[in-house]
Design an enzyme around this catalytic site. Structure first.
Site, PDB file in Angstrom:
ATOM      1  N   HIS A 121       0.884  -1.175   0.000  1.00  0.00           N
ATOM      2  CA  HIS A 121       0.000   0.000   0.000  1.00  0.00           C
ATOM      3  C   HIS A 121       0.920   1.223   0.000  1.00  0.00           C
ATOM      4  O   HIS A 121       2.024   1.168   0.564  1.00  0.00           O
ATOM      5  CB  HIS A 121      -0.824  -0.057   1.281  1.00  0.00           C
ATOM      6  CG  HIS A 121      -1.888   0.973   1.407  1.00  0.00           C
ATOM      7  ND1 HIS A 121      -1.626   2.257   1.810  1.00  0.00           N
ATOM      8  CD2 HIS A 121      -3.228   0.907   1.207  1.00  0.00           C
ATOM      9  CE1 HIS A 121      -2.766   2.936   1.849  1.00  0.00           C
ATOM     10  NE2 HIS A 121      -3.748   2.143   1.491  1.00  0.00           N
ATOM     11  N   ASP A 217       3.147  -4.822   7.756  1.00  0.00           N
ATOM     12  CA  ASP A 217       1.911  -4.083   7.591  1.00  0.00           C
ATOM     13  C   ASP A 217       0.781  -5.116   7.630  1.00  0.00           C
ATOM     14  O   ASP A 217       0.535  -5.811   6.648  1.00  0.00           O
ATOM     15  CB  ASP A 217       1.925  -3.323   6.265  1.00  0.00           C
ATOM     16  CG  ASP A 217       0.599  -2.609   5.998  1.00  0.00           C
ATOM     17  OD1 ASP A 217      -0.315  -2.728   6.845  1.00  0.00           O
ATOM     18  OD2 ASP A 217       0.486  -1.948   4.956  1.00  0.00           O
ATOM     19  N   GLN A 220      -4.368  -5.784   6.559  1.00  0.00           N
ATOM     20  CA  GLN A 220      -5.338  -6.718   5.966  1.00  0.00           C
ATOM     21  C   GLN A 220      -5.206  -8.108   6.570  1.00  0.00           C
ATOM     22  O   GLN A 220      -5.760  -9.072   6.054  1.00  0.00           O
ATOM     23  CB  GLN A 220      -5.141  -6.783   4.437  1.00  0.00           C
ATOM     24  CG  GLN A 220      -5.327  -5.467   3.719  1.00  0.00           C
ATOM     25  CD  GLN A 220      -6.764  -4.947   3.758  1.00  0.00           C
ATOM     26  OE1 GLN A 220      -7.703  -5.675   4.089  1.00  0.00           O
ATOM     27  NE2 GLN A 220      -6.957  -3.679   3.436  1.00  0.00           N
ATOM     28  N   LYS A 243     -10.557  -1.079  10.199  1.00  0.00           N
ATOM     29  CA  LYS A 243     -10.792  -2.168   9.256  1.00  0.00           C
ATOM     30  C   LYS A 243     -11.173  -3.446  10.005  1.00  0.00           C
ATOM     31  O   LYS A 243     -11.379  -4.487   9.391  1.00  0.00           O
ATOM     32  CB  LYS A 243      -9.530  -2.434   8.429  1.00  0.00           C
ATOM     33  CG  LYS A 243      -9.142  -1.309   7.479  1.00  0.00           C
ATOM     34  CD  LYS A 243      -8.010  -1.757   6.601  1.00  0.00           C
ATOM     35  CE  LYS A 243      -7.185  -0.614   6.052  1.00  0.00           C
ATOM     36  NZ  LYS A 243      -7.812   0.129   4.981  1.00  0.00           N
ATOM     37  N   CYS A 386      -4.601   2.649  -3.713  1.00  0.00           N
ATOM     38  CA  CYS A 386      -3.383   3.101  -3.026  1.00  0.00           C
ATOM     39  C   CYS A 386      -2.228   2.135  -3.244  1.00  0.00           C
ATOM     40  O   CYS A 386      -1.422   1.897  -2.339  1.00  0.00           O
ATOM     41  CB  CYS A 386      -3.606   3.301  -1.528  1.00  0.00           C
ATOM     42  SG  CYS A 386      -4.823   4.544  -1.155  1.00  0.00           S
TER      43      CYS A 386
HETATM   44  C1  LIG Z   1      -2.311  -3.039   3.397  1.00  0.00           C
HETATM   45  C2  LIG Z   1      -2.701  -1.671   3.878  1.00  0.00           C
HETATM   46  N1  LIG Z   1      -1.782  -0.898   4.473  1.00  0.00           N
HETATM   47  C3  LIG Z   1      -2.082   0.325   4.935  1.00  0.00           C
HETATM   48  C4  LIG Z   1      -3.336   0.859   4.804  1.00  0.00           C
HETATM   49  C5  LIG Z   1      -3.599   2.235   5.317  1.00  0.00           C
HETATM   50  O1  LIG Z   1      -4.516   2.190   6.323  1.00  0.00           O
HETATM   51  P1  LIG Z   1      -5.106   3.540   6.941  1.00  0.00           P
HETATM   52  O2  LIG Z   1      -5.986   4.099   5.889  1.00  0.00           O
HETATM   53  O3  LIG Z   1      -5.845   3.073   8.142  1.00  0.00           O
HETATM   54  O4  LIG Z   1      -3.975   4.403   7.264  1.00  0.00           O
HETATM   55  C6  LIG Z   1      -4.321   0.099   4.193  1.00  0.00           C
HETATM   56  C7  LIG Z   1      -5.687   0.642   4.026  1.00  0.00           C
HETATM   57  O5  LIG Z   1      -6.207   0.835   2.965  1.00  0.00           O
HETATM   58  C8  LIG Z   1      -4.000  -1.199   3.717  1.00  0.00           C
HETATM   59  O6  LIG Z   1      -4.914  -1.953   3.111  1.00  0.00           O
END
Ligand SMILES: Cc1ncc(COP(=O)(O)O)c(C=O)c1O
Lengths: 429, 132
Positions: A121, A217, A220, A243, A386
């Protein structure tokens, strides 16, 4: 017992209509819906307890403080961590940035290497691009194969140099040496659902660079499967609260205490100090050192209740339910693919993927497809999710993505597949 | 059922002025970061001396465009390529987002405004980066 109909009754929003149709919410990957218990806990806090934490000796402040401490304990237990290792942030992006600012700035130097993957992301890519540029470090990116799995050995290596940033792209084997100081990788792709074998990768990297720090990270992962930070063999784990049935405005960073204690603060101000004199200050211990100012108290309390909800369902049951859904969806979508109606992206083996389903309707732009599906009450996301470098590596500018969670059903998947058939018809004259 | 009015479908399937100009005065690129859509616009101008700044007398004579986009951005580019002939800076600015929405049939989902305005934002660049 995992009873999806019973679960659905706990989510008030699932009662609403969209364009006259029942809502079919397939965008939990962006943010999940919230159960009644979470909504009520926050409402109840504002009605009956609201006071700042750590700041008063009066009853309500003490109660608020205890509630936040309690939520921290729940989150810690949920991922097999110690409470002082749980830092509350606004979202996963802030958690990742915290590591960049508080650890990265002091520990990444000229000539060092930060290793990420092409699945990241933007939140787990852009901070490292910026740090590498600033420190004259090198960014190495593990490439993906045509199924969206990370390349472990073989293949070509590519070198890019642009705007003062050196980037090397290739398979893991070619990118690992003793210069790798940080391995920051997603535990589950938010676009393709890929579940990289992080453990094998970590062990391979540690053989060549024993002191490497590992950041996962888990945005998910934590909402969808049992996660134990010790078993991940990571040093930091970042995820969002919103999430995983929790409120927006909540995120978590877990870090090993040994490392956190040596890190500089993230933001400065109230609640994060030890002693303050006019000539300077000392810092509080973790986690307070990284939580300057008044946190999202109601949100954190809500997140604690979301954890209760998930614990009650059982994370293994959650994963099983999603596996069943993705298996069902893949079978149905594969039929559409055979008919030449859609193109699917991502691994086909359900053991290697989470509940994100990326696809395109042939000859229809993903935004158009998503808008037409919306006209039937179906909420899917379209765009680059993203993760532009990942999406464009498949030779398309964008994709449609459906993501599944505890409240989704096979019937909803049938409905989705049915309505995907309607999409191209809009453009037939 | 959907917001896809016949006029949008028509321009999407048969985009007008699609392609490039051999003798273009300027080219502009515009993109939407969130969806990867890109457009390249070329225009012929009058009332303008190459190398000098575009001014109020500068008028768009012809536009050609190409790129990847959704039905909304494609239809909007196609329609705009006809609408903007003869417009000067003031006309173009006055046309604005409201003009785009009206042109597309009076309704654009808020989530799609970036698609709808892709070509328009590109066109506005004629009068930015002035003098090249
Ligand atoms: C794999 C991953 N990392 C980071 C994020 C960023 O999360 P946040 O929007 O809570 O900062 C997301 C959310 O879309 C994500 O799916």
């Amino acid at each position: 017992m995992f009873d999806v109909n019973k679960i659905r009754n706990d989510f008030p929003i699932l009662q609403r209509k969209v364009h006259g149709y029942d809502l079919v919410y397939l965008d939990s990957g962006a943010t999940s819906q919230k159960p009644e218990s979470v909504i009520r806990a926050m409402d109840d806090f504002y009605r009956n307890t609201n006071a700042n934490i750590h700041r008063g000796v009066y009853e309500m402040s003490v109660e608020s403080t205890l509630m936040v401490d309690g939520a921290r304990k729940k989150v810690a237990d949920f991922i097999g961590a110690r409470t002082e290792e749980i830092i509350f942030t606004r979202n996963a992006s802030e958690s990742l940035n915290l590591v960049m600012y508080s650890w990265g700035k002091d520990n990444i130097n000229e000539g060092d290497v930060i290793l990420v993957s092409r699945l990241e992301h933007h939140s787990n890519l852009v901070p490292w691009q910026e740090l590498c540029r600033e420190k004259k470090a090198e960014l190495r990116i593990i490439d993906v194969d045509s199924e969206g799995k990370l390349k472990i050995v073989g293949g070509e290596e590519k070198l890019y140099e642009e705007g003062g940033l050196r980037v090397r792209l290739g398979s893991l084997d070619k990118l690992v040496d003793a210069k790798v100081k940080l391995f920051s990788v997603t535990g589950a792709s938010n676009v393709l659902g890929t579940l990289p074998d992080t453990l094998t990768m970590i062990r391979m990297i540690k053989e060549r660079s024993p002191d490497v720090k590992v950041l996962i990270d888990a945005s998910q992962m934590v909402p969808h499967m049992k996660v134990n930070v010790t078993k991940l063999e990571a040093d930091f784990v970042a995820f969002s609260g919103h999430k995983m049935l929790g409120p927006t405005g909540t995120g978590v960073l877990w870090g090993k205490k040994k490392i956190l204690s040596k890190m500089r603060p993230f933001l400065y101000g109230g609640d994060m100090i030890g002693e303050v004199k006019i000539t300077g200050s000392t810092w509080a211990d973790t986690p307070s050192r990284f939580e300057a100012g008044t946190p999202d108290i109601a949100g954190i309390i809500g997140l604690g209740v979301a954890v209760d909800y998930l614990e009650n369902l059982g994370m293994d049951n959650v994963r099983e339910h999603e596996k069943e859904l993705i298996k069902y969806a893949l079978e149905k979508m594969a039929k559409l693919e055979e008919e030449g109606l859609v193109k699917l992206y991502g691994p086909r083996d359900i053991e290697e993927r989470g509940g994100a389903l990326a696809f395109n309707v042939i000859n229809v732009h993903p935004h158009d497809a998503a808008q037409i599906l919306d006209s039937f009450g179906i909420a899917v996301r379209s765009g680059q999710h993203c993760a532009a470098p990942l999406v464009t590596s498949f030779g398309v500018p964008a994709m449609v993505r459906a993501t599944f969670y505890v409240y989704n059903t096979k019937k909803e998947i049938d409905y989705l597949v049915d309505k995907i058939r309607e999409v191209p018809k809009v453009f037939e004259v | 059922m959907t917001d896809y009015k016949d006029i949008i479908i028509d321009h999407y399937k048969n985009p007008r002025n699609f392609g490039s100009l051999d003798n273009a005065d300027i080219s502009m690129d515009e993109s939407n970061a969130s969806c990867g859509d890109m457009i390249q616009i070329q225009v012929k101008l009058s009332g303008w001396i190459p190398g000098q700044a575009r001014n109020d007398k500068t008028v768009i004579e012809e536009m050609r465009w190409r790129g990847v986009g959704c039905a909304i951005s494609t239809a909007a580019a196609s329609m705009l390529s006809e609408k903007i002939v003869g417009m000067n800076r003031e006309d173009l600015e006055e046309f604005g987002e409201a003009g785009i929405v009206e042109m597309l049939g009076g309704e654009v989902n808020a989530g799609r405004m970036k698609c709808a305005t892709l070509a328009y934002r590109g066109l506005l660049k004629i009068f930015e980066n002035n003098g090249n």
